[in-house]
Design an enzyme around this catalytic site. Structure first.
Site, PDB file in Angstrom:
ATOM      1  N   CYS A  15       0.831  -1.204   0.000  1.00  0.00           N
ATOM      2  CA  CYS A  15       0.000   0.000   0.000  1.00  0.00           C
ATOM      3  C   CYS A  15       0.866   1.255   0.000  1.00  0.00           C
ATOM      4  CB  CYS A  15      -0.959  -0.002   1.185  1.00  0.00           C
ATOM      5  SG  CYS A  15      -0.164  -0.049   2.810  1.00  0.00           S
ATOM      6  N   HIS A  19      -1.842   1.472   7.536  1.00  0.00           N
ATOM      7  CA  HIS A  19      -2.224   1.336   6.129  1.00  0.00           C
ATOM      8  C   HIS A  19      -2.188   2.711   5.470  1.00  0.00           C
ATOM      9  CE1 HIS A  19      -4.107  -0.381   2.612  1.00  0.00           C
ATOM     10  NE2 HIS A  19      -5.074   0.530   2.668  1.00  0.00           N
TER      11      HIS A  19
END
Length: 489
Positions: A126, A418
């Protein structure tokens, strides 16, 4: 496992309603596991490893000796505002005897601006996807690659380099702006970056800012060889420096005699500390906050350009006094870049405590940013009582007004966070969460924990749009022509 989930079939969803033990499905497009019981993507190390190996082996690079194989710990987070799934928002639009399923706002991809395409997570990537989304929509970078300025065929013929990030990102630009809406897997780009940055090559989560700087370095190393360097000032005209390069000014003033020593340092981003004394003297009044738990981006810029008295253990040699004295240091921006990248220091590393932590403080930021208070001419004039005098290399010719086009955020904890990117295209925000593209409101972006903010320089009213950007464009030394892309920025 025999169930799969695709946009054309509701087979897996129907099984979860009618049969026991069918809660797990494979999202074929995004190469992810989805649990209907949890309403979220789930992580399985064997599945993730299989996906990664399939992508890499598919490139013909079976030998992965240069990559550190460690225990992959990609974690999906279950907090509000985190990883929401398309499947949570499925709405039945047909009759009870079958029919199609509607994803609400997520299914209207045909009306999305050109260049909006999800990027598959290849296993803890990510950080890469978030940075790539920002680079894909940085006006000077976008225009450079979409106008064919990097010739992949010529590069491969004339270069002995086996791995080239410029070639790989050129491929990504072609794929993303092709009109295809299916999520794209940037596996070749990841593998090339691994080979060119072997100290960072592993399956672990990486820092998005560190990755951003590494990618710029690798592209500069390649493009800088083919672009002429200005012999007078040594400036590089590669796409990285034309887009992101600015110049910082550092003034160190002796407190004894008042002599000032000035140095200049090039930069491609500006790293900002949180201002603990927030929002009392911020020049942009609309951002002022009474919540001590909230900082503003302008207060961080205030802190960056505020005079700093160096301690007695940091005495510097004064050329005028010919000895060491205490001094005051002040930073300012001599030259603004076309694309202003501001890095918020959310991660602290203590050498004494041998520990790291994340700063969860919320940071307000403006969509339109006026950098006038932070340029060298403003700082120096304020230092001398706002006297009007000639200033060498006055920045008045360049616009100090910027408009945000991309924000990279970090959610969760330091060890299991994230990254996501919010893109602002045609005054509308879109959340790019790996393979998922979602239209969101301004409030969602403002409430996020920003980590990297990208602003594009707006043109002065007296200047016409040039070649290097969609929002602004300074004329290029080489006079190259660039294409404008509808629906971007």
């Amino acid at each position: 496992m025999s169930c799969s989930l695709s946009s054309e079939s509701n087979h897996a969803l129907l099984h979860t309603k009618t049969q026991i033990g069918h809660e797990i499905a494979v999202d074929i497009q995004r190469s992810e596991l989805y649990c209907f019981a949890c309403d979220d993507q789930v992580y399985d190390p064997d599945f993730d490893r299989a996906v990664m190996l399939e992508k890499i082996v598919g490139l013909g690079n079976e030998n992965l000796k240069g990559i550190r194989s460690i225990n992959n710990k990609r974690k999906r987070l279950g907090f509000d505002g985190g990883l929401s799934s398309d499947f949570k928002n499925l709405k039945r639009v047909g009759g009870s005897g079958g029919g199609e399923w509607d994803h609400g706002r997520r299914l209207s991809k045909s009306c999305f601006p050109v260049g909006l395409r999800g990027l598959n997570n290849l296993g803890n990537t990510c950080f890469m996807n978030s940075v790539l989304q920002a680079l894909l929509h940085a006006p000077p970078v976008r225009n450079y690659f979409l106008s064919g300025r990097h010739d992949r065929d010529s590069c491969r013929k004339n270069s002995s380099d086996r791995f080239c990030l410029s070639c790989d990102i050129d491929v990504i630009f072609s794929a993303v702006f092709s009109g295809d809406r299916a999520p794209y897997s940037p596996a070749q780009f990841l593998y090339s970056w691994w080979r060119l940055s072997e100290n960072l090559a592993c399956y672990e989560q990486q820092d998005a800012h560190e990755f951003f700087m590494s990618v710029l370095d690798r592209i500069h190393e390649k493009e800088g060889k083919t672009r002429n360097t200005n012999k007078d000032n040594g400036e590089c005209h590669c796409v990285v420096h034309r887009a992101f390069s600015g110049l910082l000014r550092s003034d160190v003033t002796c407190t004894t005699c008042g002599y000032t020593s000035t140095t200049y340092d090039p930069c491609v981003d500006i790293s900002l500390d949180f201002n603990t004394n927030v929002d009392h003297i911020s020049p942009n009044k609309p951002q002022k906050s009474t919540d001590l738990g909230v900082s503003t981006l302008t207060s961080c810029l205030d802190l960056f350009t505020r005079p700093e008295k160096l301690g007695s253990d940091q005495k510097l040699y004064c050329q005028n006094c010919q000895e060491r004295h205490e001094s005051v240091k002040q930073m300012s921006i001599k030259r603004l870049p076309l694309v202003l990248c501001l890095h918020v220091k959310r991660f602290e590393h203590s050498l004494v405590r041998k520990a790291s932590r994340k700063i969860d403080r919320h940071l307000q930021f403006p969509f339109s940013l006026d950098m006038t208070p932070y340029v060298s001419s403003s700082i120096v004039r304020k230092r001398f009582g706002n006297r009007i005098f000639a200033f060498e290399g006055d920045e008045a010719e360049c616009s100090t007004n910027f408009e945000v086009f991309a924000v990279i955020t970090h959610s969760g904890m330091l060890e299991s966070g994230h990254y996501m990117t919010y893109l602002r295209l045609n005054e509308q925000w879109y959340k790019c969460d790996d393979a998922w593209i979602t239209e969101v409101d301004d409030e969602v972006v403002r409430a996020s924990q920003i980590y990297l903010v990208f602003y594009a320089q707006k043109p002065n009213s007296s200047h016409k749009s040039g070649e290097d950007g969609g929002c602004h464009l300074r004329s290029s030394p080489s006079g190259d022509s660039f294409v404008s892309i509808a629906g971007c920025c």
